[in-house]
Design a protein around this motif. Structure first.
Motif, short mmCIF file in Angstrom:
data_model
loop_
_atom_site.label_atom_id
_atom_site.label_comp_id
_atom_site.label_asym_id
_atom_site.label_seq_id
_atom_site.Cartn_x
_atom_site.Cartn_y
_atom_site.Cartn_z
N GLN A 1 0.83 -1.21 0.00
CA GLN A 1 0.00 0.00 0.00
C GLN A 1 0.87 1.26 0.00
O GLN A 1 0.53 2.24 -0.66
N ILE B 1 2.16 1.59 -3.61
CA ILE B 1 1.08 2.00 -4.50
C ILE B 1 0.76 3.48 -4.33
O ILE B 1 0.63 4.21 -5.31
N LYS C 1 1.25 6.50 -7.14
CA LYS C 1 0.15 7.39 -7.51
C LYS C 1 0.52 8.85 -7.34
O LYS C 1 0.07 9.71 -8.10
N LYS D 1 -5.25 -8.82 -3.61
CA LYS D 1 -5.75 -7.62 -4.28
C LYS D 1 -4.63 -6.56 -4.38
O LYS D 1 -4.43 -5.96 -5.44
N ASN D 2 -3.87 -6.38 -3.31
CA ASN D 2 -2.78 -5.40 -3.33
C ASN D 2 -1.64 -5.82 -4.24
O ASN D 2 -1.04 -4.98 -4.92
N GLU E 1 -1.95 -7.64 -6.95
CA GLU E 1 -2.42 -7.43 -8.32
C GLU E 1 -2.39 -5.96 -8.71
O GLU E 1 -1.97 -5.61 -9.83
N GLU E 2 -2.79 -5.07 -7.80
CA GLU E 2 -2.76 -3.63 -8.10
C GLU E 2 -1.32 -3.15 -8.27
O GLU E 2 -1.01 -2.39 -9.20
N ASP E 3 -0.44 -3.59 -7.39
CA ASP E 3 0.97 -3.20 -7.46
C ASP E 3 1.59 -3.71 -8.77
O ASP E 3 2.29 -2.97 -9.46
N ALA F 1 0.07 -4.39 -11.58
CA ALA F 1 -0.48 -3.63 -12.71
C ALA F 1 0.21 -2.28 -12.84
O ALA F 1 0.56 -1.86 -13.96
N MET F 2 0.42 -1.60 -11.72
CA MET F 2 1.07 -0.28 -11.77
C MET F 2 2.52 -0.39 -12.23
O MET F 2 2.98 0.41 -13.05
#
Length: 165
Positions: free
Chosen positions: A50, A53, A57, A108-109, A111-113, A115-116
C-alpha cells in the motif's frame, strides 16, 4: 545429557486423544505460533504494498527501488511458510485470525501493485524507443556527422573504437 528429539506429529497425536473434534487437525503451540507469525507477515506485506502503490500514484517513483528488497523478502517469507499453515486454514484458530480475508486483501494489493509496475515498465520502454528515434533522426543513423558532413567508410573507420588491449 542428551534429550530425546520431540516431533510435532507426536504432539499432534497426543493432543488428538484429548478432546479433539473428529476430523479436525489439532494445533500444537508451534502451529499457533506459525499462524500468528504468518498473519503478522501478511499485514506487514500489505502495508509495504500500500505504501508503494500510494507513492506511485503521487509520482514518487524512487520509493519503488527503496521498498523492493523489503517487499521481496516479505513475499519470499510468506511463500516459504505457506506449506506450514495451509493444513490449518480451515481451523477455528485460523478463522478467528481471519487469515483467508487477509490473504484476499494481500492478493488484491499484489495485483494492483503488479499492474502499476507493469504500466511503468511499458511507459519506460515507450520513452526509450522515442528517445532512440529522436537520436537516430537527428544523426540520420550515422550517415552524417555533427557538422553535417557525410560520413564515408574512412570516417567510419576513424570513429570506431580500438578494441586491442
Amino acid at each position: 545429557m542428551t534429550q530425546k528429539k520431540k516431533f510435532r506429529f507426536g504432539d499432534r497425536s497426543n493432543a488428538a486423544q484429548q478432546n479433539a473434534p473428529a476430523g479436525e487437525l489439532t494445533l500444537t503451540p508451534e502451529d499457533e505460533t506459525n499462524l500468528l507469525d504468518y498473519m503478522s507477515k501478511i499485514k506487514e506485506t500489505v502495508d509495504i504494498l500500500q505504501y508503494e502503490i500510494a507513492a506511485i500514484k503521487k509520482g514518487d517513483l524512487a520509493v519503488v527501488g527503496e521498498v523492493f528488497e523489503r517487499k521481496e523478502r516479505a513475499l519470499k517469507w510468506l511463500e516459504l511458510r505457506t506449506p506450514l499453515i495451509e493444513p490449518f486454514l480451515n481451523h477455528e484458530f485460523s478463522e478467528n485470525l481471519m487469515i483467508r480475508k487477509n490473504l484476499s486483501e494481500l492478493k488484491k494489493n499484489i495485483e494492483e501493485d503488479d499492474a502499476m509496475l507493469s504500466r511503468m515498465a511499458i511507459a519506460a520502454r515507450t520513452i526509450l524507443r522515442e528517445f532512440e528515434k529522436i537520436i537516430n533522426r537527428n544523426g540520420l543513423n550515422g550517415v552524417y556527422g555533427k557538422t553535417g558532413q557525410k560520413l564515408g567508410k574512412t570516417s567510419t573507420l576513424q570513429m570506431s573504437v580500438d578494441q586491442k588491449f
